[in-house]
Write a protein that holds these residues in place. Structure first.
Motif, PDB file in Angstrom:
ATOM      1  N   TYR A 160       0.692  -1.303   0.025  1.00 42.18           N
ATOM      2  CA  TYR A 160       0.233   0.109   0.008  1.00 42.18           C
ATOM      3  C   TYR A 160       0.825   1.282   0.138  1.00 42.18           C
ATOM      4  O   TYR A 160       0.496   2.469  -0.073  1.00 42.18           O
ATOM      5  CB  TYR A 160      -0.972  -0.004   1.220  1.00 42.18           C
ATOM      6  N   ALA A 161       2.353   1.283   0.091  1.00 41.59           N
ATOM      7  CA  ALA A 161       3.048   2.326  -0.074  1.00 41.59           C
ATOM      8  C   ALA A 161       3.452   2.213  -1.428  1.00 41.59           C
ATOM      9  O   ALA A 161       4.138   3.471  -1.818  1.00 41.59           O
ATOM     10  CB  ALA A 161       4.358   2.120   0.802  1.00 41.59           C
TER      11      ALA A 161
ATOM     12  N   THR B 173      -4.223   7.460  -0.178  1.00 48.77           N
ATOM     13  CA  THR B 173      -4.948   6.351   0.176  1.00 48.77           C
ATOM     14  C   THR B 173      -4.724   5.137  -1.031  1.00 48.77           C
ATOM     15  O   THR B 173      -4.208   5.294  -1.793  1.00 48.77           O
ATOM     16  CB  THR B 173      -6.483   6.403   0.029  1.00 48.77           C
ATOM     17  N   ALA B 174      -4.659   3.726  -0.589  1.00 53.52           N
ATOM     18  CA  ALA B 174      -4.652   2.728  -1.447  1.00 53.52           C
ATOM     19  C   ALA B 174      -5.210   2.921  -3.060  1.00 53.52           C
ATOM     20  O   ALA B 174      -6.221   3.406  -2.880  1.00 53.52           O
ATOM     21  CB  ALA B 174      -5.010   1.465  -0.842  1.00 53.52           C
ATOM     22  N   GLY B 175      -4.557   2.614  -3.812  1.00 53.40           N
ATOM     23  CA  GLY B 175      -5.163   3.002  -5.308  1.00 53.40           C
ATOM     24  C   GLY B 175      -6.454   2.653  -5.546  1.00 53.40           C
ATOM     25  O   GLY B 175      -7.144   3.389  -6.249  1.00 53.40           O
ATOM     26  N   ARG B 176      -7.097   1.566  -4.808  1.00 54.69           N
ATOM     27  CA  ARG B 176      -8.349   1.058  -5.321  1.00 54.69           C
ATOM     28  C   ARG B 176      -9.491   1.671  -4.594  1.00 54.69           C
ATOM     29  O   ARG B 176     -10.653   1.636  -4.640  1.00 54.69           O
ATOM     30  CB  ARG B 176      -8.502  -0.512  -5.137  1.00 54.69           C
ATOM     31  N   THR B 177      -9.070   2.865  -3.679  1.00 59.81           N
ATOM     32  CA  THR B 177      -9.942   3.798  -3.048  1.00 59.81           C
ATOM     33  C   THR B 177      -9.577   5.183  -3.394  1.00 59.81           C
ATOM     34  O   THR B 177     -10.165   5.997  -2.832  1.00 59.81           O
ATOM     35  CB  THR B 177      -9.907   3.767  -1.542  1.00 59.81           C
ATOM     36  N   SER B 178      -8.907   5.454  -4.364  1.00 62.02           N
ATOM     37  CA  SER B 178      -8.565   6.654  -4.950  1.00 62.02           C
ATOM     38  C   SER B 178      -9.581   6.818  -6.128  1.00 62.02           C
ATOM     39  O   SER B 178      -9.919   6.114  -6.823  1.00 62.02           O
ATOM     40  CB  SER B 178      -7.043   6.821  -5.471  1.00 62.02           C
ATOM     41  N   THR B 179      -9.886   8.104  -6.459  1.00 67.22           N
ATOM     42  CA  THR B 179     -10.614   8.576  -7.679  1.00 67.22           C
ATOM     43  C   THR B 179      -9.796   9.728  -8.275  1.00 67.22           C
ATOM     44  O   THR B 179      -8.693  10.097  -7.962  1.00 67.22           O
ATOM     45  CB  THR B 179     -11.962   9.004  -7.229  1.00 67.22           C
ATOM     46  N   LEU B 180     -10.488  10.136  -9.595  1.00 64.13           N
ATOM     47  CA  LEU B 180      -9.855  11.092 -10.411  1.00 64.13           C
ATOM     48  C   LEU B 180      -9.769  12.353  -9.594  1.00 64.13           C
ATOM     49  O   LEU B 180      -9.137  13.254  -9.982  1.00 64.13           O
ATOM     50  CB  LEU B 180     -10.623  11.126 -11.746  1.00 64.13           C
ATOM     51  N   GLN B 181     -10.678  12.579  -8.570  1.00 62.13           N
ATOM     52  CA  GLN B 181     -10.695  13.776  -7.592  1.00 62.13           C
ATOM     53  C   GLN B 181      -9.644  13.763  -6.634  1.00 62.13           C
ATOM     54  O   GLN B 181      -9.207  14.788  -6.152  1.00 62.13           O
ATOM     55  CB  GLN B 181     -11.983  14.000  -7.162  1.00 62.13           C
ATOM     56  N   THR B 182      -9.090  12.605  -6.122  1.00 60.63           N
ATOM     57  CA  THR B 182      -8.106  12.581  -5.421  1.00 60.63           C
ATOM     58  C   THR B 182      -6.834  13.217  -5.481  1.00 60.63           C
ATOM     59  O   THR B 182      -6.285  13.771  -4.703  1.00 60.63           O
ATOM     60  CB  THR B 182      -7.648  10.773  -4.996  1.00 60.63           C
ATOM     61  N   MET B 183      -6.641  13.143  -6.816  1.00 59.68           N
ATOM     62  CA  MET B 183      -5.283  13.803  -7.243  1.00 59.68           C
ATOM     63  C   MET B 183      -5.296  15.381  -7.101  1.00 59.68           C
ATOM     64  O   MET B 183      -4.385  15.937  -6.306  1.00 59.68           O
ATOM     65  CB  MET B 183      -4.798  13.541  -8.825  1.00 59.68           C
ATOM     66  N   PRO B 184      -6.216  16.003  -7.545  1.00 57.02           N
ATOM     67  CA  PRO B 184      -6.302  17.597  -7.279  1.00 57.02           C
ATOM     68  C   PRO B 184      -6.455  17.933  -5.957  1.00 57.02           C
ATOM     69  O   PRO B 184      -5.994  19.002  -5.333  1.00 57.02           O
ATOM     70  CB  PRO B 184      -7.393  17.743  -8.295  1.00 57.02           C
ATOM     71  N   LEU B 185      -7.305  17.064  -4.934  1.00 56.11           N
ATOM     72  CA  LEU B 185      -7.445  17.200  -3.729  1.00 56.11           C
ATOM     73  C   LEU B 185      -6.123  17.260  -3.029  1.00 56.11           C
ATOM     74  O   LEU B 185      -5.958  18.046  -1.835  1.00 56.11           O
ATOM     75  CB  LEU B 185      -8.501  16.433  -3.038  1.00 56.11           C
ATOM     76  N   GLY B 186      -5.372  16.144  -3.326  1.00 56.95           N
ATOM     77  CA  GLY B 186      -4.025  15.994  -2.578  1.00 56.95           C
ATOM     78  C   GLY B 186      -2.818  16.702  -3.572  1.00 56.95           C
ATOM     79  O   GLY B 186      -1.681  16.734  -2.728  1.00 56.95           O
ATOM     80  N   HIS B 187      -3.035  17.572  -4.268  1.00 60.28           N
ATOM     81  CA  HIS B 187      -2.125  18.479  -4.972  1.00 60.28           C
ATOM     82  C   HIS B 187      -1.859  19.671  -4.190  1.00 60.28           C
ATOM     83  O   HIS B 187      -2.845  20.332  -3.949  1.00 60.28           O
ATOM     84  CB  HIS B 187      -2.517  18.675  -6.430  1.00 60.28           C
ATOM     85  N   VAL B 188      -0.616  19.799  -3.750  1.00 66.95           N
ATOM     86  CA  VAL B 188      -0.123  21.074  -2.852  1.00 66.95           C
ATOM     87  C   VAL B 188       0.669  22.057  -3.949  1.00 66.95           C
ATOM     88  O   VAL B 188       1.621  21.582  -4.521  1.00 66.95           O
ATOM     89  CB  VAL B 188       0.621  20.800  -1.730  1.00 66.95           C
ATOM     90  N   GLU B 189       0.066  23.042  -4.113  1.00 65.99           N
ATOM     91  CA  GLU B 189       0.646  23.923  -4.788  1.00 65.99           C
ATOM     92  C   GLU B 189       1.992  24.279  -4.483  1.00 65.99           C
ATOM     93  O   GLU B 189       2.342  24.258  -3.090  1.00 65.99           O
ATOM     94  CB  GLU B 189      -0.195  25.426  -4.747  1.00 65.99           C
ATOM     95  N   ASP B 190       2.749  24.807  -5.537  1.00 66.52           N
ATOM     96  CA  ASP B 190       4.273  25.309  -5.030  1.00 66.52           C
ATOM     97  C   ASP B 190       4.200  26.351  -4.306  1.00 66.52           C
ATOM     98  O   ASP B 190       3.292  27.252  -4.512  1.00 66.52           O
ATOM     99  CB  ASP B 190       5.014  25.418  -6.569  1.00 66.52           C
ATOM    100  N   GLU B 191       5.099  26.704  -3.415  1.00 63.43           N
ATOM    101  CA  GLU B 191       5.083  27.974  -2.497  1.00 63.43           C
ATOM    102  C   GLU B 191       5.287  29.002  -3.327  1.00 63.43           C
ATOM    103  O   GLU B 191       4.806  30.277  -2.794  1.00 63.43           O
ATOM    104  CB  GLU B 191       6.204  27.638  -1.444  1.00 63.43           C
TER     105      GLU B 191
END
Length: 419
Positions: A303-304, A393-411
């Motif tokens: 899961y890592a 989260t583990a891939g099978r519980t990720s969605t296409l919305q997880t990526m923008p939610l988890g994306h942190v903008e550059d400082e």
């Protein structure tokens, strides 16, 4: 900090209800199916059905929401998911369960995408990392609690199916009464294997086989644990410990991968996973403690791997394409998730109980050998050009919305612009 989370507390609560019900559903089906005498192949097909539905939901939810809106789409899918779980208690046959599990997977992906879209819209970029971390912890805790709920009663009755349906319906309430503004449109990503492969062959190859291994283990771990002789409470712990170990392992894996070639880290994690596979195969554990130790080692490793692969692919991504790359990898992972439980279920039916770990061992060995070969063919990305590792989260519980939610903008993007 409390002020940041109050506006999204309803969404986090809805997600917790969603994952709690999903945790019950994910465990009650293999446990009850095994008690009903379902073959390992048919139980493996439950995972294949879920993956087909989940990938379809990731692809088809965006146009559905664009047509009817977030709240209506969420309500419809939560209701259908609850109905599918209740039908599973009425129609106790393998083929009905496979179809219903696919429907539930579709609805689960859709409802999760709506919640994540809403969160992305409500959270400022500067605090997105903290919110994503809390969201991930809520999901992991809710999933684990849902699975552990099976220790409180008899899985042979109707009650756990009803509880899962109740929590799916409860997930509808916070979003239905939320006063938040309408979220931004959902992300929609098409699978372009040629572009993905040009970007990073290691990422595409590895994420497919990780999908095979992770989905196989997630679907059939409960079947293995129950048939090896563990009591129900131990079965619930056996399926929960790998998820928690995977969450903890992302911290050291992320730190190492940000400081060295991520491919070396991927090989190291895959070697740990292979060691756990071989432990199950060669030691043939029957006692509770050794099974739990090996499950923790396997879960911590497998899961890592998914977020590590996504980070490696994004190191090579063109500017502005990271979300497309991550989305394409998620869909590739989904293809592996479709195939894995089918292969593992067939192997367990034909070869024996521990054949599950033959499938996962082959997957991890494939990742190791191909990644080592690619290391000799392509130099590593310079450290200054790397993206930051983002726990997920583990891939099978990720969605296409997880990526923008988890994306942190550059400082630098967050700094005030000179005028």
């Amino acid at each position: 900090m409390l002020r940041q989370f109050l506006p999204i507390s309803a969404l986090l609560l809805g997600s917790a209800f969603l994952l709690f019900g999903g945790g019950i559903n994910a465990l009650i089906l293999p446990v009850r199916g095994s008690a009903e005498g379902f073959s390992a192949l048919s139980l493996g097909l439950l995972g294949t059905g879920w993956a087909v539905g989940y990938v379809s939901g990731c692809i088809m939810t965006a146009p559905l929401v664009a047509r009817v809106g977030h709240v209506r789409a969420f309500g419809a899918m939560a209701a259908i998911a609850a109905i599918s779980i209740l039908f599973s208690a009425i129609m106790i046959t393998p083929w009905a369960w496979i179809l219903l599990r696919g429907i539930c997977g579709f609805c689960f992906a859709g409802t999760a995408m709506v919640v994540e879209s809403w969160l992305s819209d409500q959270v400022a970029p500067a605090s997105r990392g903290r919110v994503f971390g809390v969201y991930t912890m809520v999901n992991l805790a809710a999933t684990t609690a849902g699975q552990m709920m099976l220790t409180l009663g008899d899985p042979n009755g109707f009650v756990f199916f009803a509880w899962a349906a109740i929590f799916y319906c409860l997930a509808l309430v916070p979003t239905a009464i939320s006063s938040s503004s309408t979220p931004v449109p959902l992300a929609s990503v098409k699978l372009n294997l040629r572009s993905l492969w040009r970007n990073s062959p290691v990422a595409v190859f590895a994420v497919f086989w990780v999908g095979v291994s992770n989905a196989s283990f997630a679907t059939l771990a409960a079947v293995y644990a129950e048939r090896v002789g563990l009591i129900l409470a131990a079965v619930a712990v056996f399926t929960s410990v790998p998820i928690l170990a995977g969450a903890l392992m992302q911290i050291p894996v992320g730190l190492m991968s940000d400081k060295m070639d991520r491919r070396f880290v991927l090989v190291g994690v895959a070697v740990l996973a292979l060691a756990a596979d071989l432990g199950f195969l060669l030691l043939a554990p029957e006692g509770r403690m050794l099974n739990l130790v090996l499950a923790a080692l396997l879960g911590g490793s497998i899961y890592a791997m998914y977020p590590l692969i996504v980070a490696h692919a994004n190191d090579h991504a063109e500017p502005g394409s990271s979300i497309q790359i991550s989305g394409g990898l998620l869909l590739t992972y989904g293809v592996g998730s479709i195939i894995g439980p089918l292969l593992a279920g067939y192997a367990m039916a034909e070869v024996g109980l521990r054949a599950l770990y033959l499938v996962t061992a082959f997957s991890h060995l494939s990742v190791i050998l191909y990644t080592i070969w690619r290391i000799s063919r392509r130099v590593a990305v310079a450290e200054a050009e790397k993206t930051s590792f983002q726990p997920a989260t583990a891939g099978r519980t990720s969605t296409l919305q997880t990526m923008p939610l988890g994306h942190v903008e550059d400082e630098t993007e967050l700094a005030p612009k000179a005028v």
